[in-house]
Each structure stands twice: as structure tokens, then as C-alpha cells.
Design an enzyme around this catalytic site. Structure first.
Site, PDB file in Angstrom:
ATOM      1  N   CYS A  74     -17.598 -12.086   4.019  1.00 16.22           N
ATOM      2  CA  CYS A  74     -17.161 -13.468   4.311  1.00 16.22           C
ATOM      3  C   CYS A  74     -15.696 -13.715   3.962  1.00 16.22           C
ATOM      4  O   CYS A  74     -15.226 -14.853   4.025  1.00 16.22           O
ATOM      5  CB  CYS A  74     -18.054 -14.454   3.559  1.00 16.22           C
ATOM      6  SG  CYS A  74     -17.730 -14.483   1.784  1.00 16.22           S
ATOM      7  N   HIS A  84       2.011  -7.443   1.001  1.00 15.21           N
ATOM      8  CA  HIS A  84       0.972  -6.407   0.943  1.00 15.21           C
ATOM      9  C   HIS A  84      -0.181  -6.798   0.015  1.00 15.21           C
ATOM     10  O   HIS A  84      -0.939  -5.943  -0.457  1.00 15.21           O
ATOM     11  CB  HIS A  84       1.594  -5.067   0.532  1.00 15.21           C
ATOM     12  CG  HIS A  84       2.563  -4.549   1.559  1.00 15.21           C
ATOM     13  ND1 HIS A  84       3.475  -3.563   1.291  1.00 15.21           N
ATOM     14  CD2 HIS A  84       2.759  -4.890   2.850  1.00 15.21           C
ATOM     15  CE1 HIS A  84       4.199  -3.332   2.377  1.00 15.21           C
ATOM     16  NE2 HIS A  84       3.801  -4.114   3.331  1.00 15.21           N
TER      17      HIS A  84
HETATM   18  C1  LIG Z   1       4.836   5.570   5.733  1.00 16.29           C
HETATM   19  C2  LIG Z   1       5.290   4.636   6.844  1.00 16.29           C
HETATM   20  C3  LIG Z   1       6.131   5.347   7.844  1.00 16.29           C
HETATM   21  N1  LIG Z   1       4.071   4.055   7.484  1.00 16.29           N
HETATM   22  C4  LIG Z   1       4.082   2.772   7.896  1.00 16.29           C
HETATM   23  O1  LIG Z   1       5.053   2.046   7.824  1.00 16.29           O
HETATM   24  C5  LIG Z   1       2.757   2.295   8.410  1.00 16.29           C
HETATM   25  C6  LIG Z   1       2.563   2.675   9.891  1.00 16.29           C
HETATM   26  C7  LIG Z   1       3.562   2.073  10.725  1.00 16.29           C
HETATM   27  C8  LIG Z   1       3.514   0.829  11.204  1.00 16.29           C
HETATM   28  N2  LIG Z   1       4.650   0.588  11.931  1.00 16.29           N
HETATM   29  C9  LIG Z   1       5.426   1.685  11.918  1.00 16.29           C
HETATM   30  C10 LIG Z   1       6.686   1.914  12.488  1.00 16.29           C
HETATM   31  C11 LIG Z   1       7.249   3.138  12.302  1.00 16.29           C
HETATM   32  C12 LIG Z   1       6.544   4.121  11.547  1.00 16.29           C
HETATM   33  C13 LIG Z   1       5.290   3.865  10.964  1.00 16.29           C
HETATM   34  C14 LIG Z   1       4.749   2.644  11.148  1.00 16.29           C
HETATM   35  N3  LIG Z   1       2.655   0.849   8.227  1.00 16.29           N
HETATM   36  C15 LIG Z   1       1.401   0.316   8.088  1.00 16.29           C
HETATM   37  O2  LIG Z   1       0.376   0.950   8.140  1.00 16.29           O
HETATM   38  C16 LIG Z   1       1.370  -1.190   7.883  1.00 16.29           C
HETATM   39  C17 LIG Z   1       0.879  -1.529   6.455  1.00 16.29           C
HETATM   40  C18 LIG Z   1       1.848  -1.042   5.447  1.00 16.29           C
HETATM   41  C19 LIG Z   1       1.449  -1.548   4.042  1.00 16.29           C
HETATM   42  C20 LIG Z   1       0.702  -0.489   3.266  1.00 16.29           C
HETATM   43  N4  LIG Z   1       0.478  -0.922   1.883  1.00 16.29           N
HETATM   44  C21 LIG Z   1       1.359  -0.763   0.892  1.00 16.29           C
HETATM   45  N5  LIG Z   1       1.109  -1.202  -0.371  1.00 16.29           N
HETATM   46  C22 LIG Z   1      -0.169  -1.859  -0.687  1.00 16.29           C
HETATM   47  C23 LIG Z   1      -1.193  -0.853  -1.082  1.00 16.29           C
HETATM   48  C24 LIG Z   1      -0.801  -0.083  -2.348  1.00 16.29           C
HETATM   49  O3  LIG Z   1       0.186  -0.483  -3.003  1.00 16.29           O
HETATM   50  O4  LIG Z   1      -1.529   0.860  -2.651  1.00 16.29           O
HETATM   51  S1  LIG Z   1       2.848   0.018   1.248  1.00 16.29           S
HETATM   52  C25 LIG Z   1       3.546   0.432  -0.312  1.00 16.29           C
HETATM   53  O5  LIG Z   1       4.404   1.530  -0.042  1.00 16.29           O
HETATM   54  C26 LIG Z   1       5.738   1.082   0.046  1.00 16.29           C
HETATM   55  C27 LIG Z   1       6.537   1.806  -1.014  1.00 16.29           C
HETATM   56  O6  LIG Z   1       7.883   1.545  -0.731  1.00 16.29           O
HETATM   57  P1  LIG Z   1       8.837   0.901  -1.869  1.00 16.29           P
HETATM   58  O7  LIG Z   1       8.209  -0.317  -2.455  1.00 16.29           O
HETATM   59  O8  LIG Z   1      10.153   0.786  -1.261  1.00 16.29           O
HETATM   60  O9  LIG Z   1       8.795   2.005  -3.037  1.00 16.29           O
HETATM   61  P2  LIG Z   1       9.410   3.481  -3.010  1.00 16.29           P
HETATM   62  O10 LIG Z   1       8.881   4.165  -4.199  1.00 16.29           O
HETATM   63  O11 LIG Z   1       9.239   4.095  -1.687  1.00 16.29           O
HETATM   64  O12 LIG Z   1      10.994   3.252  -3.193  1.00 16.29           O
HETATM   65  C28 LIG Z   1      11.466   2.673  -4.393  1.00 16.29           C
HETATM   66  C29 LIG Z   1      12.947   2.450  -4.160  1.00 16.29           C
HETATM   67  O13 LIG Z   1      13.461   1.783  -5.316  1.00 16.29           O
HETATM   68  C30 LIG Z   1      14.635   2.440  -5.728  1.00 16.29           C
HETATM   69  N6  LIG Z   1      14.726   2.228  -7.182  1.00 16.29           N
HETATM   70  C31 LIG Z   1      14.189   2.989  -8.167  1.00 16.29           C
HETATM   71  N7  LIG Z   1      14.473   2.426  -9.392  1.00 16.29           N
HETATM   72  C32 LIG Z   1      15.189   1.277  -9.134  1.00 16.29           C
HETATM   73  C33 LIG Z   1      15.761   0.258  -9.958  1.00 16.29           C
HETATM   74  N8  LIG Z   1      15.676   0.286 -11.281  1.00 16.29           N
HETATM   75  N9  LIG Z   1      16.396  -0.776  -9.352  1.00 16.29           N
HETATM   76  C34 LIG Z   1      16.517  -0.825  -7.976  1.00 16.29           C
HETATM   77  N10 LIG Z   1      15.984   0.120  -7.140  1.00 16.29           N
HETATM   78  C35 LIG Z   1      15.330   1.147  -7.722  1.00 16.29           C
HETATM   79  C36 LIG Z   1      14.487   3.887  -5.301  1.00 16.29           C
HETATM   80  O14 LIG Z   1      15.766   4.487  -5.133  1.00 16.29           O
HETATM   81  C37 LIG Z   1      13.745   3.741  -3.968  1.00 16.29           C
HETATM   82  O15 LIG Z   1      14.661   3.558  -2.896  1.00 16.29           O
HETATM   83  C38 LIG Z   1       5.733  -0.426  -0.212  1.00 16.29           C
HETATM   84  O16 LIG Z   1       5.718  -1.103   1.022  1.00 16.29           O
HETATM   85  C39 LIG Z   1       4.407  -0.612  -0.954  1.00 16.29           C
HETATM   86  O17 LIG Z   1       3.879  -1.908  -0.814  1.00 16.29           O
HETATM   87  N11 LIG Z   1       0.393  -1.787   8.756  1.00 16.29           N
HETATM   88  C40 LIG Z   1       0.595  -1.808  10.078  1.00 16.29           C
HETATM   89  O18 LIG Z   1       1.564  -1.326  10.597  1.00 16.29           O
HETATM   90  O19 LIG Z   1      -0.414  -2.452  10.754  1.00 16.29           O
HETATM   91  C41 LIG Z   1      -0.279  -2.460  12.169  1.00 16.29           C
HETATM   92  C42 LIG Z   1      -1.115  -1.332  12.587  1.00 16.29           C
HETATM   93  C43 LIG Z   1      -2.470  -1.524  12.562  1.00 16.29           C
HETATM   94  C44 LIG Z   1      -3.280  -0.504  13.070  1.00 16.29           C
HETATM   95  C45 LIG Z   1      -2.716   0.741  13.469  1.00 16.29           C
HETATM   96  C46 LIG Z   1      -1.333   0.900  13.411  1.00 16.29           C
HETATM   97  C47 LIG Z   1      -0.510  -0.131  12.964  1.00 16.29           C
HETATM   98 ZN   LIG Z   2     -18.835 -12.919   0.707  1.00 13.75          ZN
END
Ligand SMILES: CC(C)NC(=O)[C@H](Cc1c[nH]c2ccccc12)NC(=O)[C@H](CCCC/N=C(/NCCC(=O)O)S[C@H]1O[C@H](COP(=O)(O)OP(=O)(O)OC[C@H]2O[C@@H](n3cnc4c(N)ncnc43)[C@H](O)[C@@H]2O)[C@@H](O)[C@H]1O)NC(=O)OCc1ccccc1
Ligand SMILES: [Zn+2]
Length: 248
Positions: free
Chosen positions: A137, A126
């Protein structure tokens, strides 16, 4: 939560880890939680910035609609990240790159903490909060080395406005980076999925690919995730405690 060692014998897992040759690791925000970087809770609904939910302020539309606000959001997150340090989970994964014959680390995190812990060639699925990219560019700029504080930053090649070099919702992942992660997932014999809620795609599909290709799938997460049922092992605990424990 009982310490990992008392949850049940992990002798067979140590065996697996010792015998593994091709290891693929996918990390999420949870691996940086113990460093003090807030997690996202599934990238979903809760307001994170000026009343906007995460997947709105971090969406492609926002670049068109309000680029200065996008910079304000990432400048705030950069100010949080620059005050923290890698934790034992990052450090263990950095050691593992020299422990296994073939080791690939892919992360959803944009915080750069894996690199700061010494991990080389991290697949940044990401992007990175430490880079800017020209809207005209595509030239990149490392904000650690070259940031005059102007917002939006201007491209030193063509003078156009730059945006954060991160993948926003609705944007495709860097094709070459994702292809290498997919290849590693398809060919690994041991796959760790660490600190991710496994909701955001296509990243969350990588462990499914690994399992489908016959890899032994191990989850490290204090909580259940949509991937847990697919895993051979779900180690319930914090990555900063569990990974050093597995490092033997
Ligand atoms: C919400 C979700 C359903 N939506 C998507 O997935 C969308 C849409 C989609 C695409 N395909 C699909 C299929 C099904 C459904 C939806 C979709 N995906 C996209 O848009 C992707 C792009 C996705 C990337 C977005 N950018 C990020 N980040 C950068 C920016 C920024 O950071 O601001 S995503 C961002 O959120 C996500 C957060 O998730 P986690 O990292 O897992 O964090 P979270 O807080 O959720 O969970 C933490 C976990 O850790 C655990 N934990 C806590 N403490 C600890 C600890 N101490 N130790 C271990 N574990 C621990 C917790 O229990 C918990 O489970 C990460 O991916 C992170 O990078 N692009 C795309 O598909 O392009 C093509 C396209 C093009 C045009 C039109 C359509 C499609
Ligand atoms: Zn430029």
C-alpha cells in the site's frame, strides 16, 4: 592541495555569492565524507556488500531476489550513519537557507545529515535510509520512531512486507521531488554541485540544466569530475573547509 584561499583570488566568487538571489545546491556522498560516511566512488563496480557491487545490492532486482539481504545492507549502513554527526559543510548549507532569497537544496544522500544540521525541505532525490515503504500500500514508516527490529518490517496499515524507502538502480526518482529540483535548477542564478562524482543519472543532469539556463556553476570537490569542464569554478578541496570559507 593549496588551501582554497591561496589557489587564486576568489573575490569575484564572493561577489557572485553575495549578489545571488536564487541558489540551487546539489550534494553527493562527498559532503558526508568528513562526517565519516564512506563514499561510493561513482556507484560503480567495487564489491561493497558480500562480494556484490554497489549497483547490484542497491538495485530494484534485489528487492525481488532477496529482500532480507537488502535490509541487512541498509541496516549496516544505518548503523554507520547513526554514529556520525553533520560536519561544517552540512552546517553551512543549513545557514544558507536563510541567507538567500530563494534557496533549494537537493541531495543524492540518503543519510539525513542535512536535516540533522537544520536544513528544512531538503529534496531527497534518492529517498531516505530512515524510512520504510510498504510493498503493497506504499505506506511509509519512520524507522527512528517505529522499528520493532522485525525484518522485513511489516506495514502497520495492511500487514504486508516493507522495503527501504530509497531509490534503487533501475527505479524512477520520486516524480514530484525531481520536478521541484529540475525547476530550481532551471531558474537559479547560482548553482553549487558539492561532493558528487556526477555519474549517476538523472541527478547528475541537474547542474547541466542549471548551466544551460544561464546559472553560474560552481563545483566543490577535491577531484575532477565529468562536470568540471562545464563549471565556471571548480574549487578543489574538501566541502567541510571550503563552504565555511565561502560563508562571508
Ligand atoms: C551508474 C550509473 C551510470 N547508472 C545510472 O545512472 C542509472 C541508470 C541510468 C539512468 N539514466 C542513465 C543515463 C546514462 C547512464 C546510466 C543511466 N540510474 C538509475 O538507475 C536511476 C536511479 C539512480 C539512483 C540509485 N540510488 C542511489 N542511492 C540510493 C541507494 C543507496 O544509496 O544504496 S545512487 C547513489 O550512488 C551515487 C553515488 O555518487 P556520489 O554521491 O557522487 O558519491 P561518489 O562516491 O560516487 O563520489 C563522491 C565524490 O565526492 C568527492 N569527495 C570526497 N570527499 C569529499 C569532501 N570531503 N568534500 C567534497 N567532495 C568530496 C569525491 O572526489 C567524489 O567525486 C549517488 O547518486 C547515490 O545516491 N534510475 C533511473 O534511471 O530510473 C529510470 C529507469 C527506470 C528503469 C530502467 C532504466 C531507467
Ligand atoms: Zn501496507
Amino acid at each position: 592541495m593549496k588551501p582554497i584561499g591561496e589557489q587564486r583570488s576568489l573575490a569575484h566568487l564572493f561577489e557572485r555569492v553575495r549578489g545571488a538571489r536564487r541558489v540551487f545546491v546539489l550534494t553527493g556522498a562527498g559532503v558526508s565524507a568528513e562526517s565519516g560516511v564512506p563514499t561510493f566512488r561513482g556507484g560503480g563496480g567495487a564489491a561493497v556488500w558480500k562480494g556484490m557491487p554497489f549497483n547490484v545490492i542497491s538495485s530494484a532486482e534485489m528487492i525481488e531476489r532477496d529482500l532480507p539481504e537488502v535490509w541487512a545492507w541498509f541496516d549496516y549502513r544505518r548503523s554507520v550513519i547513526e554514529r556520525v554527526r553533520p560536519n561544517p559543510a552540512h552546517e553551512t548549507l543549513a545557514r544558507w537557507q536563510d541567507r538567500f532569497a530563494d534557496f533549494v537544496l537537493a541531495t543524492q544522500n540518503i543519510d539525513g545529515l542535512h536535516e540533522r544540521a537544520g536544513s528544512r525541505c531538503v529534496l531527497e532525490l534518492h529517498g531516505s535510509i530512515w524510512r520504510a515503504r510498504c510493498l503493497n500500500c506504499e505506506a511509509r514508516k519512520d524507522l527512528r520512531a517505529d522499528d520493532d527490529g522485525k525484518r522485513p518490517p511489516l506495514c502497520s496499515i495492511c500487514g504486508a512486507m516493507m522495503r527501504p524507502d530509497v531509490v534503487l538502480f533501475g527505479e524512477f526518482l520520486p516524480a514530484e521531488v525531481f520536478a521541484r529540483a529540475e525547476e530550481a535548477a532551471r531558474s537559479c542564478d547560482l548553482c553549487f554541485v558539492i561532493g558528487t562524482s556526477a555519474i549517476v543519472y538523472p541527478a547528475a543532469g541537474l547542474p547541466e540544466i542549471a548551466r544551460g539556463a544561464g546559472a553560474y556553476l560552481v563545483e566543490v570537490n577535491p577531484e575532477e569530475t565529468p562536470l568540471s569542464a562545464l563549471c565556471h569554478e571548480s574549487l578543489r578541496g574538501r566541502a567541510g573547509e571550503i563552504l565555511p570559507f565561502l560563508d562571508r
